[in-house]
Write an enzyme that holds these catalytic residues in place. Structure first.
Site, PDB file in Angstrom:
ATOM      1  N   ASP A  36      12.408 -37.510 -20.881  1.00  0.00           N
ATOM      2  CA  ASP A  36      11.533 -37.072 -19.775  1.00  0.00           C
ATOM      3  C   ASP A  36      10.424 -38.087 -19.557  1.00  0.00           C
ATOM      4  OD1 ASP A  36      10.131 -35.615 -17.895  1.00  0.00           O
ATOM      5  OD2 ASP A  36       9.292 -34.216 -19.351  1.00  0.00           O
ATOM      6  N   HIS A  95       9.837 -41.091 -13.074  1.00  0.00           N
ATOM      7  CA  HIS A  95       8.437 -41.256 -13.476  1.00  0.00           C
ATOM      8  C   HIS A  95       8.350 -41.922 -14.841  1.00  0.00           C
ATOM      9  CE1 HIS A  95       8.136 -37.718 -16.274  1.00  0.00           C
ATOM     10  NE2 HIS A  95       9.030 -37.178 -15.478  1.00  0.00           N
ATOM     11  N   ASP A 131       5.396 -41.878 -16.645  1.00  0.00           N
ATOM     12  CA  ASP A 131       4.376 -41.258 -17.498  1.00  0.00           C
ATOM     13  C   ASP A 131       5.023 -40.192 -18.373  1.00  0.00           C
ATOM     14  OD1 ASP A 131       4.775 -39.599 -15.212  1.00  0.00           O
ATOM     15  OD2 ASP A 131       2.889 -38.560 -15.636  1.00  0.00           O
ATOM     16  N   GLU A 151       3.615 -37.703 -12.885  1.00  0.00           N
ATOM     17  CA  GLU A 151       4.438 -36.499 -12.799  1.00  0.00           C
ATOM     18  C   GLU A 151       3.968 -35.451 -13.799  1.00  0.00           C
ATOM     19  OE1 GLU A 151       7.737 -33.640 -13.039  1.00  0.00           O
ATOM     20  OE2 GLU A 151       6.947 -34.800 -14.698  1.00  0.00           O
ATOM     21  N   GLU A 152       3.550 -35.885 -14.981  1.00  0.00           N
ATOM     22  CA  GLU A 152       3.110 -34.928 -16.006  1.00  0.00           C
ATOM     23  C   GLU A 152       1.677 -34.464 -15.752  1.00  0.00           C
ATOM     24  OE1 GLU A 152       5.342 -33.779 -17.628  1.00  0.00           O
ATOM     25  OE2 GLU A 152       6.834 -35.287 -18.177  1.00  0.00           O
ATOM     26  N   THR A 186     -19.264 -15.937 -38.076  1.00  0.00           N
ATOM     27  CA  THR A 186     -19.429 -14.601 -37.491  1.00  0.00           C
ATOM     28  C   THR A 186     -20.123 -14.710 -36.147  1.00  0.00           C
ATOM     29  OG1 THR A 186     -21.403 -14.426 -38.839  1.00  0.00           O
ATOM     30  CG2 THR A 186     -19.412 -13.338 -39.648  1.00  0.00           C
TER      31      THR A 186
END
Lengths: 464, 464
Positions: free
Chosen positions: B124, B91, B93, B158-159, B320
């Protein structure tokens, strides 16, 4: 007083237009990027006070070179050494407006909707502080003259914990000397139901950060082998309450002044519409500490809430990260005689004790404020009751408020002064929320009440 | 094969420079703002495949008009009808680079540090996918010619859960017909310790949102009267694990294939250095499901982790607010025979059952993927073992990986193909984290291993 009341009626529309101009200045005190705007809001107010005819008007710096603060707008008008002195307090800073996408309009471009002025700060507190500016103008410009010596301080850090205010008050003790403090930063009990708050809650606000892995990890490679700081922080947060929704922090309730039977009876007499309250809050059910009503739970009992949480991947899509850190902002509402320092220390001990041993805990004390209770029989409280009866045609209730105005405790501690909380907000004003609003009817009632209070309080002092 | 190996050695430096050019393209598939860059990364690769000498190279669209996908780069080189066909998958990406401030440099400007190439996507999977591109170039440009029919598909989602890949594979069944799939998107067991992954975990990734009050409330006014969605979500997250760190979702473990005694023995034989693993993960202690080792817990047992959480005020200072909503991204790593659909449904039921009745729960299925187990005695697995032995001079271990490569299950289901996972990453590559890196020694070893695998697999096929 009658000329002043007439003047206020004659100039009502101009007063609203002036308020709108103030609301257009985004004086967000917590955001350093808005510092210039915050100062502009102070300068704007100082000019209006001069226009009103007050003899002394100053924009006074607070803080120090290392920790600069937003300025206090201070004004003074001396009438007579025999007249009593009223110190009016308010704040010109506002909450951040986010989430912006939930506003129907620009939060800093006020619009009138169904008789309400909608803008950030409309009710909290620009709209309410401005009522007193206009009441003073009405006395000074109508020819009536002020019945009391008047001092006014409007600060710019209330929404950021008033961090520099106590040192400022200490450094200006003589200048601020007075007989009573008058504040409009609280709410009417209900529309058309006048009330004076005799109790306020305090605040202890902290930030807790839990760091596990030294970096973000891939959840596939490391998941199942290391502890996840978000999961761990979630466990710590879950453990902060027991099944009775009581706070589990050790010693948390030690200094809580329990409600008297008389007070609880007073709470029950108030025209509280729980269904309507739920509707205003946008909730399908209430949730209180076991044994207490919603009114008691929200005004006279201490609480713990997570105000914000973040960690890991919060963007679009699915990032398979096992995060390094998770952080939560956590605050407690306090009641007398809890103190912020003590509760903050108890929170610190609690988190240090309960954090997983293998993670690094960072505990930050963001700010705190004391709660307060004022004697309802005091002359100024009775003068306020008379003023409200004059405006509304009915005797006001004495109530407690859930919010914090820490400066009230500071006035007591540093100047020895009680504070009269004569507020004109409503819970439906959405202060701190999107589409904050303030009813223009209440704005004008507030001006009239301020005029009447100064008159009534002057007479009370004469009588004594 | 020898000419190809020599070619790869002769052009090693150019290969690295080419990879750097690819890494400079921020092909972040989960972020729509990077769509143009993601496509540019695909076009860039297609040109390199043409340059390598592959006969057919196409950039094929995925998805549909309603749901457009990132393209698949597809290439094909037919040698002989008698030769076996290898389908290489990778991949192009990459993960989002945030948190950006933790990078020592621009994530998309690769630099060489101590022999590593540091950049998002270095390991990767651009770096690993590119090894095969260069191995094929080595065969085609050295004169050796490819020993097998080669097909290559490099996807861009893929990611982001490979959301359009299964339909793409189904629609291209004939085109993708092959004998085996080869993937390099996993890790070596340790530096210098070659391994082949025979097991992968799957994934079920969901988002859970809890809405209490219809708007953000002032914690002073409402605190103590309504339930806080952050506190409530924290309780739900805390309840997802028991004291043994087992997931409490009903039926979660029903379909888990337990490790065999043989497998557990194999795990124990691996040269696993737990102290070093902790150091790489940046943790002071491990945390596993009771009864399982770290290696088992991270590769062969299912998990549940919160990947992200947010709600309320997360800016500077102290707001708050009692927030309206809290949201968490939660994912489970799955092992055979758990399925993402089943676990997602079980998670949905769990959250629906455990959400406070007074709050609105929104449950979103973000994506899922199947785990996989491959028979280690298959010819392609043995060819991979031979190739790695040729590179490293030692027989590789067979291991399991904790991450997800859902397409491996898709190849089995849709094409009937087993996948050889011959990865060259290391756990210390920091994939999905700041300062992702890939050792250049491993990049070159991977090219050599790819050359050797194709040769060995061709011989295996001849022998049969």
């Amino acid at each position: 007083m009658d000329s002043a009341l007439q003047y206020a009626r004659d100039h009502a529309d101009r007063f609203v237009e002036e308020l709108k101009a103030w609301l257009r200045i985004p004086s967000i005190s917590t955001d350093p990027e808005h510092d210039a705007q915050t100062r502009r809001a102070a300068d704007w107010l100082a000019q209006r006070l001069r226009d009103a005819g007050l003899k002394t008007v100053d924009v006074l710096e607070t803080g120090s070179a290392e920790s600069p603060g937003h300025p206090v707008v201070y004004a003074e008008h001396h009438v007579s050494d025999d007249a009593p002195t009223v110190l009016v307090y308010g704040h010109y800073d506002v909450q951040p407006p986010d989430p912006l996408e939930l506003w129907d309009q620009d939060p800093f471009e006020p619009v009138e909707v169904d008789g309400d002025l909608v803008a950030r700060g409309a009710a909290d507190d620009k709209g309410q502080a401005f009522m007193h500016v206009k009441a003073v103008e009405a006395y000074l410009q109508s020819g009536d003259g002020l019945p009391v010596n008047l001092k006014m301080m409007v600060e710019g850090e209330e929404e950021n914990g008033s961090v520099h205010l106590a040192p400022f008050i200490e450094a200006n003790r003589d200048r601020l000397a007075a007989d009573v403090v008058l504040v409009s930063d609280t709410a009417l009990f209900a529309p058309g139901v006048p009330s004076i708050a005799y109790g306020l809650r305090g605040l202890a606000y902290v930030e807790v950060e839990l760091e596990g892995p030294a970096r973000d990890l891939h959840s596939g490679v490391y998941g199942g082998g290391v502890e996840n700081p978000i999961n761990a922080l979630a466990r710590m947060i879950a453990d902060l309450h027991d099944d009775d929704h009581r706070v589990t922090v050790e010693g948390f309730y030690d200094d809580v002044r329990e409600l008297t039977d008389e007070e609880r009876a007073g709470f029950r007499e108030l025209p509280f519409d729980e269904a309507r309250w739920q509707e205003e809050a946008g909730v399908e059910a209430t949730k209180t500490e076991a044994g207490y009503s919603v009114l008691e739970g929200t005004t006279a009992r201490p609480t713990l809430d997570v105000n914000g949480i973040w960690g890991g991947y919060t963007g679009k899509g699915a990032k398979t990260v096992l995060p390094s850190k998770a952080t939560a902002k956590i605050s407690c509402r306090l009641v007398p005689d809890q103190t912020p320092d003590d509760i903050t220390e108890k929170l610190r001990r609690h988190f240090e004790t309960h954090a997983p041993e293998t993670m690094r805990l960072t505990f930050r004390n963001l700010h705190g404020g004391h709660g307060a209770i004022v004697d309802t029989s005091a002359p100024a409280m009775q003068a306020a009751a008379e003023a409200l009866e004059g405006v509304f045609g009915q005797r006001p209730h004495f109530t407690r408020e859930g919010g914090s105005i820490p400066v009230v405790a500071d006035f007591k501690r540093l100047l020895g002064l009680d504070t009269v909380l004569m507020g004109f907000g409503l819970d439906s004003d959405a202060i701190h929320s999107p589409n904050e609003r303030f009813g223009l009817d209440r704005f004008h009632q507030g001006i009239e009440a301020s005029v009447r209070f100064l008159d009534a309080y002057a007479r009370q002092a004469e009588d004594r």
